[in-house]
Design an enzyme around this catalytic site. Structure first.
Site, short mmCIF file in Angstrom:
data_model
loop_
_atom_site.label_atom_id
_atom_site.label_comp_id
_atom_site.label_asym_id
_atom_site.label_seq_id
_atom_site.Cartn_x
_atom_site.Cartn_y
_atom_site.Cartn_z
CG HIS A 66 59.48 34.07 15.20
ND1 HIS A 66 59.02 35.19 15.43
CD2 HIS A 66 60.55 34.22 14.13
CE1 HIS A 66 59.46 36.24 15.12
NE2 HIS A 66 60.54 35.56 13.85
CG ASP A 183 60.22 39.22 11.91
OD1 ASP A 183 60.16 37.94 12.13
OD2 ASP A 183 61.24 39.72 12.47
CD GLU A 217 63.23 35.04 15.98
OE1 GLU A 217 64.57 35.07 15.57
OE2 GLU A 217 62.76 36.12 15.95
CG ASP A 238 62.50 34.70 11.32
OD1 ASP A 238 61.72 35.42 10.82
OD2 ASP A 238 62.95 34.47 12.45
CG HIS A 318 62.07 43.96 13.87
ND1 HIS A 318 62.93 43.64 14.92
CD2 HIS A 318 61.76 42.84 13.44
CE1 HIS A 318 63.13 42.36 15.11
NE2 HIS A 318 62.22 41.62 14.12
ZN LIG Z 1 61.71 36.78 12.95
#
Ligand SMILES: [Zn+2]
Length: 346
Positions: A66, A183, A217, A238, A318
């Site tokens: 993604h 990510d 995503e 991922d 994140h």
């Molecule tokens: Zn991801």
């Protein structure tokens, strides 16, 4: 691999693409595939599907990564001219405190700012350290001479404008990549490079293979559509999640056995492990506790597929992410073997 893949990742992370606003980055990937002469099509929700023909066309394989990222939206323009945010995707405000950002106005202009606690200055606020990092206390300081809502609006800023975070990409001399949005742009870069290798090295794929560059995503429904009825195996590429108790690291490919959605397909997992063992590819098996992928989203949406999840290990996901080139290399190596392997028996 590495140099090309790293260069792609650097370009990808520098194109703002919070979920909901991904056209620019999709165009970038689309142009790359087109230049290779690969067939692509876009779906209505804005994702991209590139297809490489295989020797067998009545059974397909699909891989996805993604290209959307975490981000934010302007929720309110405060009376002091600063912006209140609403977050896009799953993360905490502490992950963006002090971060430089860009605000995209509806007419396509980018303005810069910084995401700060309202009570940042220790010379003024006693609770600068203890006040909660939340929607009420965090705000965007726009780089413009404004101190009222009217003045900020006059810049063209309005509720609903997308806010993206400075990726701060850096490659260290000893092989670490530090950047936001590894990510999952690290995996997108890997898939782009793999498609190039298949085309330029004229690698014969056993099955028609689709590469779905998903764009939703982070909000849960990127890769759950446009899966051909012929698709047997569906592999999400991922990030591997690192932390206490996790076996995933920055130097190997992480093979996910289970996440919050439940176990991934046992047969496909074992096939991936065998490929890694046979080819001396460094891997780790791991469970990601608070995680779902486009492969689990595809299963949830009713597709009868064999689903799997692998990817490079990403530290502090994140937030202030990091991985090492070793992990990208091992992920790419496993995928290259997987692309030419037989479908599992089921
Ligand atoms: Zn991801």
């Amino acid at each position: 691999m590495s140099n090309r893949t790293v260069a792609l990742i650097k370009q990808l992370v520098n194109i703002p693409s919070p979920s909901g606003n991904t056209t620019r980055v999709i165009e970038f990937v689309e142009n790359y595939f087109k230049e290779l002469g690969v067939d692509t099509k876009r779906n209505r929700k804005g994702g991209l599907i590139a297809t490489l023909p295989g020797e067998i066309n009545d059974q397909h394989r699909m891989l996805t990564a993604h290209v959307d990222t975490l981000g934010a939206m302007v929720k309110e323009i405060k009376p002091n001219g600063r912006l209140k945010l609403d977050l896009i995707g799953g993360f905490r405000y502490n992950a963006i405190e002090g971060e430089y950002c860009q605000i995209e106005t509806a007419n396509g202009e980018f303005l810069t700012g910084t995401i700060l606690m309202h009570q940042t200055s220790v010379h003024v606020y006693k609770d600068a350290g203890t006040a909660e990092r939340n929607q009420d206390n965090m705000e965007v300081r726009v780089d413009a001479k404004v101190d009222s809502a009217e003045e900020t609006r006059a810049l063209g800023i309005e509720v609903g404008d997308f806010v993206s975070f400075d990726p701060r990409f850096e490659e260290t001399a000893n092989g670490f990549l530090k950047s936001r949005h590894l990510d999952d742009k690290a995996s997108v870069g890997i898939l782009m490079e793999l498609v190039r290798q298949v085309v330029e090295e004229q690698i014969r794929l056993p099955y028609t293979t689709h590469f779905l560059i998903s764009n939703n995503e982070e909000i849960g429904y990127g890769g759950n559509s446009n899966i051909t009825p012929e698709t047997v195996e569906y592999l999400a590429v991922d990030m591997g999640a690192m932390g206490d108790g996790q076996s995933t690291d920055e130097y190997t490919v992480s093979i996910c056995v289970k996440d919050a959605s439940g176990p991934y397909h046992y047969g496909l997992r074992k096939h991936l492990v065998q490929l890694a063992e046979k080819n001396s590819i460094g891997y780790q098996l791991d469970i990601y506790p608070y995680y779902g992928s486009d492969a689990s989203a595809a299963i949830r949406s009713g597709h009868d597929i064999i689903h799997g999840l692998i990817g490079p290990g990403i530290d502090s996901s994140h937030a202030y992410e990091r991985t090492h080139i070793d992990s990208l290399e091992q992920t790419e190596a496993l995928l290259k073997k997987y692309l030419v392997s037989k479908l599992i028996k089921y």
